[in-house]
Structure formats: structure tokens, C-alpha cells
Design a protein around this motif. Structure first.
Motif, mmCIF file in Angstrom:
data_model
loop_
_atom_site.group_PDB
_atom_site.id
_atom_site.type_symbol
_atom_site.label_atom_id
_atom_site.label_comp_id
_atom_site.label_asym_id
_atom_site.label_seq_id
_atom_site.Cartn_x
_atom_site.Cartn_y
_atom_site.Cartn_z
ATOM 1 N N ALA A 121 0.763 -1.270 -0.060
ATOM 2 C CA ALA A 121 -0.081 -0.007 -0.077
ATOM 3 C C ALA A 121 0.980 1.237 0.040
ATOM 4 O O ALA A 121 0.454 2.257 -0.441
ATOM 5 N N ALA A 122 2.198 1.208 0.612
ATOM 6 C CA ALA A 122 2.830 2.345 1.049
ATOM 7 C C ALA A 122 3.923 2.615 -0.421
ATOM 8 O O ALA A 122 4.472 3.462 -0.375
ATOM 9 N N THR A 123 3.781 1.772 -1.503
ATOM 10 C CA THR A 123 4.908 1.683 -2.445
ATOM 11 C C THR A 123 4.067 1.792 -3.922
ATOM 12 O O THR A 123 3.810 0.788 -4.597
ATOM 13 N N PRO A 124 3.886 2.983 -4.367
ATOM 14 C CA PRO A 124 3.271 3.261 -5.613
ATOM 15 C C PRO A 124 3.857 2.409 -6.869
ATOM 16 O O PRO A 124 3.067 1.894 -7.623
ATOM 17 N N ALA A 125 4.896 2.021 -6.736
ATOM 18 C CA ALA A 125 5.660 1.264 -7.963
ATOM 19 C C ALA A 125 4.785 -0.138 -7.948
ATOM 20 O O ALA A 125 4.908 -0.787 -9.058
ATOM 21 N N LEU A 126 4.358 -0.650 -6.741
ATOM 22 C CA LEU A 126 3.767 -2.081 -7.036
ATOM 23 C C LEU A 126 2.333 -1.899 -7.605
ATOM 24 O O LEU A 126 1.782 -3.094 -7.773
ATOM 25 N N TRP A 127 1.615 -0.858 -7.840
ATOM 26 C CA TRP A 127 0.296 -0.890 -8.241
ATOM 27 C C TRP A 127 -0.087 0.388 -9.117
ATOM 28 O O TRP A 127 -1.206 0.252 -9.839
ATOM 29 N N GLU A 128 0.606 1.362 -9.328
ATOM 30 C CA GLU A 128 0.343 2.659 -9.964
ATOM 31 C C GLU A 128 0.315 2.546 -11.425
ATOM 32 O O GLU A 128 -0.424 2.890 -12.098
ATOM 33 N N ARG A 129 1.129 1.659 -11.836
ATOM 34 C CA ARG A 129 1.379 1.114 -13.408
ATOM 35 C C ARG A 129 1.073 -0.222 -13.560
ATOM 36 O O ARG A 129 2.036 -0.634 -14.573
ATOM 37 N N ASP A 130 0.336 -0.879 -12.959
ATOM 38 C CA ASP A 130 0.051 -2.273 -13.203
ATOM 39 C C ASP A 130 -0.400 -2.575 -14.517
ATOM 40 O O ASP A 130 -0.109 -3.649 -15.065
ATOM 41 N N THR A 131 -0.938 -1.625 -15.029
ATOM 42 C CA THR A 131 -1.466 -2.044 -16.592
ATOM 43 C C THR A 131 -0.430 -1.302 -17.794
ATOM 44 O O THR A 131 -1.004 -1.342 -18.854
ATOM 45 N N GLU A 132 0.571 -0.927 -17.255
ATOM 46 C CA GLU A 132 1.450 -0.307 -18.398
ATOM 47 C C GLU A 132 2.814 -1.017 -18.327
ATOM 48 O O GLU A 132 3.522 -1.020 -17.355
ATOM 49 N N PRO A 133 3.157 -1.347 -19.575
ATOM 50 C CA PRO A 133 4.414 -2.060 -19.707
ATOM 51 C C PRO A 133 5.792 -1.255 -19.153
ATOM 52 O O PRO A 133 6.524 -1.910 -18.702
#
Length: 814
Positions: A698-710
Motif C-alpha cells: 500500500a505504501a509503494t506506488p511502484a507496486l500498483w500505480e502502473r499495473d497495466t502499463e508495460p
């Protein structure tokens, strides 16, 4: 006046079938005893016995003189009536027979009040009554008996008053409103929208609803049964004998309606349907919003009194698109999470547990009413009613409210792919295929012994689309996980050659199902901001999570789902980790293959109930090696899963490495967490890891913010098959990186170098699944790890690592 002796009674009806009232009318027999209750329903008297008076409104104090007069008069003989009341023209034999047989389409044309030459004709059908008196504005008029429970008379009135009926049952009386003096309760707009398949709040039109109508409180009953000759309402209020409560047909809509004055919340009811062949069937209400607790099967009149307290949650849930937000799901079978708990008791325990572990959502396995608990809810008979096993619909709302107030979203398993064949539910509902296709081979689901829906029928599609909206609007559900989408999409699903018919284009796609899913998704997203739909779809169908207006290579528009279960990743990754480490190098590609198609859809990575039952073993038990290695593999796999592109779903019990398969009879093995159990630290350590995974996630946008972007993912080294190591980078929208490295070998690797971005001078190990507090061996990296200008993995900079055995580590910039 003395009471006439009753005529001899016929042989009591066979309890297995309703009595043939048309035949009894022809022989002149008295009104028979009540029909038997539908299977599983309460309240039916013994066959052939005379019940007490139907439970109706008690006589008001002002009616005592009338009641006394009626009692003094005794039972009326046929052809007799009160003074000033002329005998009515008898019903035709055809109308009388059809009415008594429950096969008349318009009972209101025969019953109730109707102006005629010389006065007002009032006729009522009151089985078991010995006399009926009309009460209106000081008028008291005793009706003539016409036999078989029919009473009628022509009163010297020019207009229809707001009359009531004093019904004498010999030992008791009741003063009631006449259901047949009321106008229809359903408007033309409702019927038009339903006929067009566009009634998006269908549950407000059909079913049973307490309401005020023409100044009287009662219950409106409506049901769709276009093939029926007639429909009657039966319930505990009339001792499951529908003779006196036939419904009227509302024309070509196929809807039948009856307003039952004085009937209120909590009453049990069903519909007695006269089929096209004249036989009868008793059915639960397809639109019932509450049911009896299985194995009983009656529908229950329901009025919600819950007052929602989740305004803040509802206002903000749609602020960020779900595919750009943290989304980790705890899947729950409510009846067995803590067996024996009610919805309200679950509300006191489940939100706190899920919040402590840091999951963003819970997903309930199906909660719509189902007769067989062993189906886990996947064979639904009550699509609009949460199961009564744990409480009322309002109790279920209370649970959802509590989860929302704890900041937890609620997803629900939804099952529009099929329904069971129970003869009191949807199958051949009105005597002919209605909810299912006409073709038996097309209707039968080949795998589950159930029936498929006829998605091409307008009203059936409306029933299902409105059902999806219903759970989201009425119960504030935040997402629908749609079960068995693949079985809906393909005409040849589990069918052999010759066992299916191609579509109009010669293809195998079920075009009606495609159109239904597109309409359902478009309607839910339009009406319910913040709700997500999730497809359990196991094939390579193109565009499951593409917008419906975007046409793909196959010529179909997208199905419009928000997310899709990644069944390929699940199958491949579980196959890999079940291998002995010495053999894993030969299966390395099974773990990297998912990244070839990772951005073809918006994915959820599911370790669901399906993977821990029927001999598949619990997640930790799939792992090879001794107990320590199994737990280490389990922890490493979860670390890899949480770092992989896609959302996460974990079934209950796997968060603490339960070793036994799940069974709905007893649920998770909570005793494994008991401090008195010697292996408790092993299981508590895994649960602590899951908590930390969710916290860092939850505290790490790298793990979810671009989930659908190569651009949000890069392999560091995806080919280290000899080492059983997988290393990759995840990136947030602002470029902030996270490094994930998983060692699926049971050996410590010292000085294991990986290439990293050269703009990060130092790194910190923020997660290590081998930490001692999780039950690991405690092998760790120094803090910080300095980036070195040593080219590696095609990069100009690198760091040397210590890789713990069977473990995943995450690194973030120091």
C-alpha cells in the motif's frame, strides 16, 4: 335462520398435488381443505383437515354489531342473502371453473365491485367461510352464497364505496379489505421498461413489496409467468391454499399482479402457477429479497430498515481507477470463516481481522440464496436474496457497513452462468422453459447438472442486468466477481462435436452472452461509480477488460470488465513451485511466461478457494521439502506474487499457511494460531509476513500505480534458470523504483550481483521473507546497499546481494 348442513366432502386431495377445484365445482362439492404446503415451507395443516380462519385483520371495535348480527344469522344457504341484496347473475360455467381451478387470467373481472343495472354487484371468493357481509359507510349487506366459497349480491348503490368484508368462519370472524376492489399497482412505464429489457431497477417492480395503495397498507405481489394459465398467491396467511387469492394478468407483459391488503413484512409466500397443460406447480418468487432459511424454501415479504453509515466510503471509493490503486483481496466463505457466526457477529470480527492484515478488499464467495450449502453458493435459487443462513438482508447490510467503516471494500461472487433444476425455483418456471433456452441440449450445462440462462430473451437479460445493479445499489457492494464467464462465452463449452449449434455467423461464440455481459458491465459502471467488475475467464478471449465500444481483432467489442482473473499465471506459477528445486530450472519459463501477456488485460493474480480443495492441497502443502522448506517456499511465493504486476487475491487460511485443504464444514484451522500450539510461531510468522506485504504494498506506488502499463516493469534477469532466481524492477508514475529478487533454491547465494538503475546511489532491504520473525533463517543484507559502477545485466551499475534460501527480498532507494 338455521344453518344448512354442509354437503358431503370429497375424498381429501392427494398431498402430492393441489386439489382440482374445477372438478369439485362441477360435482357441487363444498370448498375442499387447504392445499398442501410447498416442499420446505412451514404453516400447512394436515391434508384433508379444516384449518382455522385465514389469518386476516381482526374486526375493528366498530364492527362488533355487524359481527354479532352475522353470527346470529348463521351460515347462509345457497341463494339466500341480506335484505335489500338481490341475487347476482351467476358466473358462467367456464368462468367459474377457471376461477376455482386457478386458471383465470382476470379474476378482478369476476370478483370485487362492479356497477350493473340496478345497483352494484359485489362478489368475493372466500373458501371455508359460512357467510360474508359487506360493510360500507353504515351499510351492512349480507351476500348470497353461490357455493364453493363464492358469495355475491347486488347492492342498491350507484358508486363503489371503500367497503370491507365481514367474513364469518363459524367459530371466528374477520373484517378485511377486499383485494379485488383495488386498481393495478404496477404502472405502464414499469411494464414497458421490462418488456424492452431496460428496467434497471426491476426489483422495485416485481416481487413482494409492502406499500400504501388507495389509502390502504398491504403487499403488492407481482411475478413474470407469461406461459401460465393462472397464478395464485399462497402463504402462511392463507394456509398455503391459494383459492381465494388468484392474480390478474397484466396483458402481453406476462406479469401477474395482486395487491393483498393488510399483509405485511415477514409473511411467507410463494406462487401457485397453473401450467399450460392445466397442472400446477408452487414456486418461490424469483425476485424475492428475503427467503426462509434452507432447507425451507418459501419467500419472505421484506422491508429494509437499515440506515447506512458509510457515506464517506461511498463518496471516495471512485476517486481513483481501480487498476491504478492498491488492490489486495482476502477471499472469504462467510458461512465457514468462523462457523456459526451470524452476519452481525461477523461484523464484530471480520473487519478488524482484515484491517489488521492490511487487505484493501474482501471477496465473499456467493451469498445469494442457495439450497445446498455444499455448492458453496454457486448454485443459486434466490438471485435477489442474501442467504438466510446467517441472518436477514439488513443483517447482511450491517456487515458491509462495518467493513466500509473500517476502510475495506466488499466484492461479491456473482453467478449468472447457470441455475439449479429445483422444481420449486426457476427451472421451467411457468410450465415451459422460461429462464433457460427452449432447446434442452442448449439449456443443459454439461458440467454441473444445472441449466444455463437464455441470454437472448429480453426479460431474462433484464432479470440478470438488474440483479447486478441491485447488489451494488441496495447493498453497496463495491465489485462483482463474475463466475464461469468462459462457460457463457462459448457455445461448445465442454460439449463434444455435434453437441452444439454454431451461431448465425457459423462461429462458436455465444453472441447473446457477449451482448449480455457488455450490457451488464456498461450498466453497472454507468449507474454505480467506483464499482469494479471482475471476470473469472480462463481462455484467451480477446478484450475481456477492454471497453465495450473498442472493437478488437476478433470483431467483437470489449466485454467491459474492469479486471480479469489471471488463470494462466495461477496455473503456471503453482506448477513451478510444486516442483523440487533441483527440477525447477527446467520449468523456469513457466514463471516468466506471464509477462509476455501481462498487459493484454487488467489482471488479478488469484490463489482462490478453487486451488485448495478437491485434492489440490493447501498452498503450503503444494510445496516440496520438509516443513521448514514448505513454509519458506510459501513465503517466497507470496513475496513474488505481491511484487508481480497485477492485483492479489488470497483465500482464507492461506494467510497463515494452513496445511489442510479447506472444507466448508469447518473452515480455516484457527487453532494453528493458538499460542499453546507448539508450531504456532511458524503459522503466526506467515501471517505477520502477509501483514507486512500488504503494508509495504500500500505504501509503494511502484507496486500498483502502473499495473497495466508495460513501462511499469523491467526484467533485471529473467533467464537465471540455473540459479532458480527471478529479479525485476517495478516503477511508480514518478519513476520511483522497487527491486524484487526471488531465490527459489534452498541455498544461500553470497555476492549475487544484479544490475540496477545508476541514478540510485544506495538501496535498503525493506522486505525479506527469510526474516526470523516470519519463521525464516534470518539471512539478510547490510543496510544500506551501495550501488557500484560495475556493469551487470546490461546496466552500467549493480549491487552485490546475499540471497537467502527460498526467499524473496524487496529493495527500495535508501
Amino acid at each position: 335462520m338455521t344453518a344448512a348442513p354442509p354437503p358431503s366432502r370429497p375424498t381429501p386431495p392427494d398431498p402430492a398435488s393441489p386439489p382440482d377445484r374445477a372438478a369439485e365445482s362441477a360435482t357441487g362439492a363444498a370448498a375442499p381443505g387447504p392445499g398442501t404446503a410447498a416442499p420446505g415451507s412451514r404453516g400447512a395443516p394436515a391434508s384433508g383437515t379444516r384449518p382455522p380462519a385465514p389469518r386476516e385483520a381482526a374486526a375493528a371495535p366498530g364492527d362488533r354489531p355487524a359481527r354479532a348480527a352475522a353470527a346470529a344469522a348463521g351460515a347462509a344457504r345457497p341463494g339466500t342473502g341480506g335484505r335489500g341484496v338481490r341475487a347476482a347473475t351467476p358466473l358462467s360455467d367456464e368462468d367459474r371453473g377457471r376461477l376455482l381451478a386457478g386458471a383465470h387470467h382476470d379474476p378482478h373481472a369476476l370478483l370485487g365491485a362492479h356497477p350493473v343495472r340496478g345497483g352494484l354487484l359485489i362478489r368475493t371468493l372466500r373458501p371455508f367461510a359460512s357467510g360474508v357481509t359487506v360493510l360500507a359507510d353504515g351499510l351492512r349487506a349480507e351476500l348470497h352464497s353461490e357455493g364453493d366459497g363464492l358469495f355475491a349480491g347486488v347492492l342498491p348503490l350507484r358508486t363503489v364505496p371503500e367497503y370491507r368484508l365481514l367474513v364469518d368462519y363459524g367459530e371466528s370472524t374477520a373484517t378485511v379489505h377486499d383485494p379485488y376492489r383495488f386498481l393495478p399497482t404496477l404502472g405502464e412505464l414499469d411494464l414497458h421498461l421490462f418488456g424492452e429489457g431496460r428496467h434497471e431497477q426491476l426489483w422495485r417492480a416485481l416481487g413482494a413489496h409492502v406499500m400504501d395503495h388507495q389509502g390502504v397498507t398491504g403487499t403488492r405481489c407481482t411475478v413474470w409467468a407469461p406461459n401460465a394459465q393462472g397464478v395464485r398467491v399462497v402463504g402462511n396467511f392463507n394456509y398455503w391454499d391459494g383459492t381465494g387469492h388468484p392474480m390478474r394478468s397484466l396483458g402481453s407483459s406476462g406479469v401477474w399482479e395482486l395487491f393483498l391488503p393488510d399483509l405485511g413484512e415477514g409473511e411467507l409466500y410463494k406462487f401457485e402457477i397453473t401450467r399450460p397443460d392445466g397442472s400446477r406447480t408452487v414456486r418461490a418468487d424469483p425476485m424475492a429479497r428475503r427467503t426462509e432459511c434452507p432447507p425451507a424454501t418459501a419467500s419472505v415479504v421484506h422491508t429494509s430498515r437499515h440506515r447506512w453509515q458509510d457515506d464517506d466510503w461511498m463518496a471516495r471509493r471512485g476517486q481513483r481507477p481501480v487498476h491504478q490503486a492498491p488492490f489486495s483481496v482476502y477471499e472469504v466463505h462467510l458461512a465457514s470463516w468462523r462457523p456459526g457466526l451470524t452476519y452481525r457477529q461477523l461484523a464484530a470480527q471480520l473487519p478488524a481481522y482484515v484491517k489488521d492484515l492490511g487487505f484493501t478488499h474482501v471477496e465473499f464467495m456467493p451469498v445469494a440464496e442457495h439450497p445446498f450449502g455444499g455448492s458453496w453458493g454457486y448454485q443459486v435459487t434466490g438471485f435477489y436474496a442474501p442467504t438466510a443462513r446467517m441472518g436477514t438482508p439488513d443483517d447482511f447490510k450491517f456487515l458491509i457497513d462495518a467493513l466500509h467503516r473500517a476502510g475495506i471494500g466488499v466484492l461479491m461472487d456473482w453467478v449468472p452462468a447457470h441455475f439449479p433444476r429445483d422444481d420449486w425455483a426457476l427451472a421451467e418456471f411457468d410450465g415451459r422453459p422460461l429462464y433457460e433456452p427452449q432447446d434442452p441440449s442448449r439449456a443443459a450445462h454439461p458440467d454441473w447438472g444445472t441449466l444455463e440462462f437464455d441470454y437472448g430473451r429480453t426479460e431474462v437479460r433484464n432479470f440478470l442486468v438488474a440483479n447486478a445493479v441491485y447488489w451494488c445499489e441496495e447493498f453497496h457492494i463495491d465489485g462483482l466477481r463474475v463466475d464461469a464467464v468462459a462457460s457463457m462465452l462459448y457455445l461448445d463449452y465442454s460439449r463434444e462435436d455435434g453437441g452444439w449449434t454454431p451461431n448465425v455467423n457459423g462461429g462458436r461464440e455465444n453472441l447473446d452472452a457477449v451482448a449480455f455481459l457488455q450490457e451488464m458491465n456498461a450498466t453497472v459502471y454507468r449507474r454505480c461509480p467506483g464499482v469494479v467488475t471482475i471476470a473469472e475467464e480462463s481462455t484467451a478471449w480477446d478484450g475481456v477488460t477492454r471497453a465495450t465500444h473498442h472493437v478488437g481483432p476478433g470483431g467483437f467489442g470489449g466485454l467491459g470488465f474492469g479486471l480479469k482473473w489471471n488463470m494462466g499465471w495461477m496455473h503456471d506459477s503453482l506448477g513451478y513451485v510444486s516442483k523440487e528445486p533441483v527440477h525447477r530450472k527446467y520449468h523456469h519459463g513457466e514463471m516468466t511466461f506471464s509477462m509476455i501477456y501481462a498487459y493484454s488485460e487488467n489482471y488479478v493474480l488469484p490463489i482462490s478457494h478453487d486451488e485448495v480443495v478437491h485434492g489440490k492441497q493447501a498452498l503450503v502443502s503444494k510445496m516440496p521439502g520438509d516443513w521448514w522448506q514448505q513454509r519458506a517456499n510459501h513465503r517466497a511465493y507470496l513475496g513474488f506474487m505481491w511484487a508481480h504486476p497485477g492485483k492479489q487475491l488470497l483465500f482464507m487460511g492461506q494467510e497463515f499457511a494452513q496445511g489442510a485443504e479447506w472444507a466448508e464444514r469447518h473452515g480455516p484451522d484457527w487453532w494453528l494460531l493458538d499460542p499453546s500450539y507448539e508450531a504456532e510461531p511458524d503459522h503466526r510468522g506467515v501471517r505477520d509476513l502477509v501483514r507486512e506485504l500488504n503494508r509495504h504494498y500500500a505504501a509503494t506506488p511502484a507496486l500498483w500505480e502502473r499495473d497495466t502499463e508495460p513501462a511499469g516493469f523491467q526484467w533485471i534477469d529473467g533467464d537465471a534458470s540455473e540459479d532458480n532466481v527471478f529479479s525485476f524492477l517495478r516503477f511508480a508514475a514518478d519513476g520511483a523504483p522497487l527491486v524484487s529478487v526471488t531465490n527459489f533454491s534452498p541455498v544461500v547465494r553470497h555476492g549475487y550481483r544484479i544490475g540496477v538503475p545508476d541514478d540510485v546511489p544506495a538501496w535498503r532491504e525493506v522486505l525479506n521473507t527469510d526474516a526470523a520473525r516470519y519463521g525464516g533463517s534470518g539471512v539478510a543484507n547490510p543496510d544500506p546497499l551501495k550501488t557500484e559502477t560495475v556493469p551487470w545485466n546490461g546496466r552500467t551499475s549493480s549491487v552485490p546481494l546475499v540471497l537467502p534460501p527460498l526467499a524473496t527480498i524487496w529493495l527500495r532507494p535508501a
